[in-house]
Structures are given as C-alpha cells and as structure tokens.
Motif scaffolding. Structure first.
Motif, PDB file in Angstrom:
ATOM      1  N   PRO A  75       0.790  -1.238   0.000  1.00  8.16           N
ATOM      2  CA  PRO A  75       0.000   0.000   0.000  1.00  8.16           C
ATOM      3  C   PRO A  75       0.814   1.276   0.000  1.00  8.16           C
ATOM      4  O   PRO A  75       0.254   2.366  -0.131  1.00  8.16           O
ATOM      5  N   TRP A  76       2.135   1.173   0.173  1.00 12.35           N
ATOM      6  CA  TRP A  76       3.005   2.345   0.163  1.00 12.35           C
ATOM      7  C   TRP A  76       3.463   2.716  -1.249  1.00 12.35           C
ATOM      8  O   TRP A  76       4.027   3.781  -1.457  1.00 12.35           O
ATOM      9  N   VAL A  77       3.255   1.834  -2.225  1.00  8.91           N
ATOM     10  CA  VAL A  77       3.738   2.068  -3.587  1.00  8.91           C
ATOM     11  C   VAL A  77       2.761   2.964  -4.343  1.00  8.91           C
ATOM     12  O   VAL A  77       1.556   2.729  -4.343  1.00  8.91           O
ATOM     13  N   VAL A  78       3.302   3.991  -5.010  1.00  9.01           N
ATOM     14  CA  VAL A  78       2.468   4.882  -5.817  1.00  9.01           C
ATOM     15  C   VAL A  78       2.987   4.890  -7.250  1.00  9.01           C
ATOM     16  O   VAL A  78       4.159   4.603  -7.512  1.00  9.01           O
ATOM     17  N   ALA A  79       2.106   5.207  -8.182  1.00 13.24           N
ATOM     18  CA  ALA A  79       2.487   5.390  -9.577  1.00 13.24           C
ATOM     19  C   ALA A  79       2.714   6.877  -9.819  1.00 13.24           C
ATOM     20  O   ALA A  79       1.922   7.713  -9.368  1.00 13.24           O
ATOM     21  N   VAL A  80       3.802   7.202 -10.507  1.00 15.58           N
ATOM     22  CA  VAL A  80       4.086   8.592 -10.874  1.00 15.58           C
ATOM     23  C   VAL A  80       3.718   8.758 -12.344  1.00 15.58           C
ATOM     24  O   VAL A  80       4.211   8.021 -13.206  1.00 15.58           O
ATOM     25  N   LEU A  81       2.843   9.724 -12.625  1.00 17.75           N
ATOM     26  CA  LEU A  81       2.292   9.903 -13.957  1.00 17.75           C
ATOM     27  C   LEU A  81       2.652  11.266 -14.530  1.00 17.75           C
ATOM     28  O   LEU A  81       2.816  12.246 -13.800  1.00 17.75           O
ATOM     29  N   ASN A  82       2.767  11.311 -15.860  1.00 14.11           N
ATOM     30  CA  ASN A  82       2.935  12.564 -16.588  1.00 14.11           C
ATOM     31  C   ASN A  82       1.620  12.841 -17.296  1.00 14.11           C
ATOM     32  O   ASN A  82       1.239  12.123 -18.219  1.00 14.11           O
ATOM     33  N   LYS A  83       0.927  13.860 -16.861  1.00 14.98           N
ATOM     34  CA  LYS A  83      -0.411  14.148 -17.377  1.00 14.98           C
ATOM     35  C   LYS A  83      -0.426  15.514 -18.057  1.00 14.98           C
ATOM     36  O   LYS A  83      -0.144  16.532 -17.435  1.00 14.98           O
ATOM     37  N   ASP A  84      -0.733  15.517 -19.357  1.00 15.92           N
ATOM     38  CA  ASP A  84      -0.948  16.783 -20.045  1.00 15.92           C
ATOM     39  C   ASP A  84      -2.388  16.828 -20.537  1.00 15.92           C
ATOM     40  O   ASP A  84      -3.226  16.037 -20.114  1.00 15.92           O
ATOM     41  N   ASP A  85      -2.689  17.723 -21.435  1.00 18.51           N
ATOM     42  CA  ASP A  85      -4.079  17.897 -21.871  1.00 18.51           C
ATOM     43  C   ASP A  85      -4.610  16.716 -22.663  1.00 18.51           C
ATOM     44  O   ASP A  85      -5.820  16.503 -22.730  1.00 18.51           O
ATOM     45  N   LEU A  86      -3.707  15.935 -23.264  1.00 15.78           N
ATOM     46  CA  LEU A  86      -4.150  14.903 -24.186  1.00 15.78           C
ATOM     47  C   LEU A  86      -4.042  13.491 -23.636  1.00 15.78           C
ATOM     48  O   LEU A  86      -4.860  12.632 -23.961  1.00 15.78           O
ATOM     49  N   ILE A  87      -3.035  13.223 -22.809  1.00 17.08           N
ATOM     50  CA  ILE A  87      -2.784  11.842 -22.417  1.00 17.08           C
ATOM     51  C   ILE A  87      -2.093  11.786 -21.057  1.00 17.08           C
ATOM     52  O   ILE A  87      -1.409  12.728 -20.658  1.00 17.08           O
ATOM     53  N   THR A  88      -2.287  10.675 -20.354  1.00 20.34           N
ATOM     54  CA  THR A  88      -1.605  10.425 -19.089  1.00 20.34           C
ATOM     55  C   THR A  88      -0.679   9.236 -19.265  1.00 20.34           C
ATOM     56  O   THR A  88      -1.115   8.166 -19.695  1.00 20.34           O
TER      57      THR A  88
ATOM     58  N   SER B 264       3.225  20.924 -12.748  1.00 20.44           N
ATOM     59  CA  SER B 264       1.819  21.004 -13.147  1.00 20.44           C
ATOM     60  C   SER B 264       1.391  19.815 -13.986  1.00 20.44           C
ATOM     61  O   SER B 264       0.192  19.539 -14.118  1.00 20.44           O
ATOM     62  N   GLU B 265       2.369  19.074 -14.546  1.00 19.03           N
ATOM     63  CA  GLU B 265       2.062  17.916 -15.379  1.00 19.03           C
ATOM     64  C   GLU B 265       2.331  16.597 -14.663  1.00 19.03           C
ATOM     65  O   GLU B 265       2.167  15.526 -15.238  1.00 19.03           O
ATOM     66  N   LEU B 266       2.735  16.672 -13.390  1.00 22.62           N
ATOM     67  CA  LEU B 266       2.986  15.461 -12.617  1.00 22.62           C
ATOM     68  C   LEU B 266       1.762  15.117 -11.785  1.00 22.62           C
ATOM     69  O   LEU B 266       1.083  15.990 -11.244  1.00 22.62           O
ATOM     70  N   LEU B 267       1.512  13.829 -11.685  1.00 22.85           N
ATOM     71  CA  LEU B 267       0.384  13.338 -10.910  1.00 22.85           C
ATOM     72  C   LEU B 267       0.833  12.092 -10.156  1.00 22.85           C
ATOM     73  O   LEU B 267       1.550  11.244 -10.706  1.00 22.85           O
TER      74      LEU B 267
END
Length: 272
Positions: A40-53, A80-83
């Motif tokens: 439960p401690w593991v997270v996914a790091v995402l790059n999110k822009d207007d079109l795709i994650t 601003s593009e990191l999630l």
C-alpha cells in the motif's frame, strides 16, 4: 515518454532501522484479496498533459503528503504535469481499487544527482494535500538505525517490464525479489568500486524491469520479521540473459540527512 528502471547501493548486511517497525504486514481478509493491499506504500508517478496520461515510474509514500522517488524519471517535467496515483493495482482500469490522484505542490530534486553514475538519484514530490490513509494506501518507514535487515527478504514493486525480451509493460503491479550483497563482494564481482551512496543486489538475471525507476526497495528486519522498511530506490538498468553481475540501487540510509533536511524546510511545503 520514456520508461526507466533502476538499481542501487553498497549495503552492509547490517543496517539500522529508523522507525523501528516500518510497515506491518497484514494478513489478507480472504485468499482472493487484491495485491495492492500487500504493497500500500507504492504509488504510480504519472505525466499528465491535456491529451494523455503516461506512467513514468514509481515511488513510495513516506508521509501522507510526501512521495520518495528517483530524479531521473522526472526529467524536466513541470510539476503542473505530474500526478501521483495512490492505491493503484491495475493501471488499465479504474474499477479495481479506489485509487486517489494527487497533484504535486513542489518537486525537490537532489542537486548533486549524477546521471552517469546514478549517485544521489532521489527526489521528493510534495503533494498539494495529504492522502487519506486507508487499508490500501499507507506510508512506509525509511531505514535509519537500530536493527539488522534480512538480506534475502528484500523486494521492490512497480509496473515496469518483467522480462528482457518483453515488449509490453504490465498493467498490474508486480513484485521483484532481490538479495542484497555485501559491498566488498559486490565490488569484486563488478571489478570496480561503488559509491557509499549505493548498494548491490542480485536476483535480476534475465529481467529487464524498465519502467520501475523510483520504485521503493523494502526489506524485513531480523527483530521484527513481520515488518517492512524501505532501504533503497530503483535506478535504471537491465539484466541481460547471462549477465549475472549485481545490480546497483540507491541507498536510502546514506541519503537520510538530505531527505530529513528537505522535510524540515517550510519553503518546500509552501505554495509557489
């Protein structure tokens, strides 16, 4: 967006553990229980822009509003593009878990990161808000001092490639087991010295694991075998079939001073 993977560190099979017990392993409520609740401690790091994650790597939740990951997976992506996605198990569907997406307030990259040697390959993602701690979203304690770890109890989790010849990245979180190797033995096998900021481990023969950059390496302790503590962070790299040299990981203990200092700075937690 390029997917990366990591290995790191020189480790004495005797470490010390800061938060003495780390994450406590909980028995599953039933045999079919989701694998996310095991990590439960593991997270996914995402790059999110207007079109795709896009999934770019993994990290660990070390506080309800702080993620520890690797510098190299972030590249020059603006905050601003990191999630950060917590509570994830299967990236292909939103139905498997009640995951939470969190925006990033501050990105703290280690200022002495070396892209050639992978030294100081750590970064902190300060989140805009604290995540609610639930059964499938929890923090992991960082290794500090106090107890020896079980060198053959270590593993990391992520959504990176599993095999050298694989072209696909799994959507379901996987577990990769590794065995920590004593520093002198590692240096003999590699034929060169390694930084005190890193440690070695075996167990990746024929595995690629590209995409696991930033993933937390956790181990059990001898004093408390039901508990887990984070000892390392995955860098990049791969193990071709036939290549049995140790892999190198970032040593969390050697970088605790930097991590703790950054967590004390009010400016890192202030909106900019």
């Amino acid at each position: 967006m390029t997917l990366y993977f990591t290995f790191l560190l020189p480790l004495l099979i005797s470490f010390a553990i800061g938060q003495q017990y780390g994450h406590q392993l909980q028995p599953a409520r039933n045999p079919s229980q989701s694998g996310t609740e095991k990590f439960p401690w593991v997270v996914a790091v995402l790059n999110k822009d207007d079109l795709i994650t896009v999934y770019i790597g993994s990290g660990s939740l070390i506080k309800p509003n702080v993620v520890l990951t690797a510098v190299h997976i972030l590249n020059d992506i603006p905050k601003s593009e990191l999630l950060v996605r917590a509570g994830e198990r299967d990236r292909s569907t939103p139905q498997d878990q009640q995951h939470v997406d969190l925006k990033v307030l501050t990105v703290v990259r280690h200022e002495q990161f070396n892209k050639y040697s992978a030294e100081n390959n750590v970064a902190l993602l300060i989140l805009e808000s604290e995540v609610e701690i639930t059964r499938n979203i929890q923090t992991i304690a960082l290794y500090a001092n106090g107890a020896q770890i079980q060198a053959k109890s270590c593993f990391f989790n992520g959504w990176g490639k599993e095999k050298w010849d694989s072209e696909d990245y799994p959507t379901i979180i996987k577990k990769t087991e590794i065995d920590i190797i004593e520093r002198n033995s590692c240096q003999r096998q590699l034929g060169r010295p390694i930084s005190y900021l890193q440690f070695c481990a075996a167990g990746l023969l024929g595995k690629d694991c590209s995409g696991d950059g930033g993933a937390p390496v956790v181990c059990r302790t001898i004093a408390n075998p039901s508990g887990l503590v984070q000892v390392g962070v995955v860098n990049w790299g791969s193990r071709k079939p036939g290549d049995n040299k140790p892999a190198i990981f970032t040593d969390v203990y050697s970088l605790r001073g930097w991590i703790d200092y950054q967590l004390r700075l009010p400016t890192n937690f202030a909106a900019k």
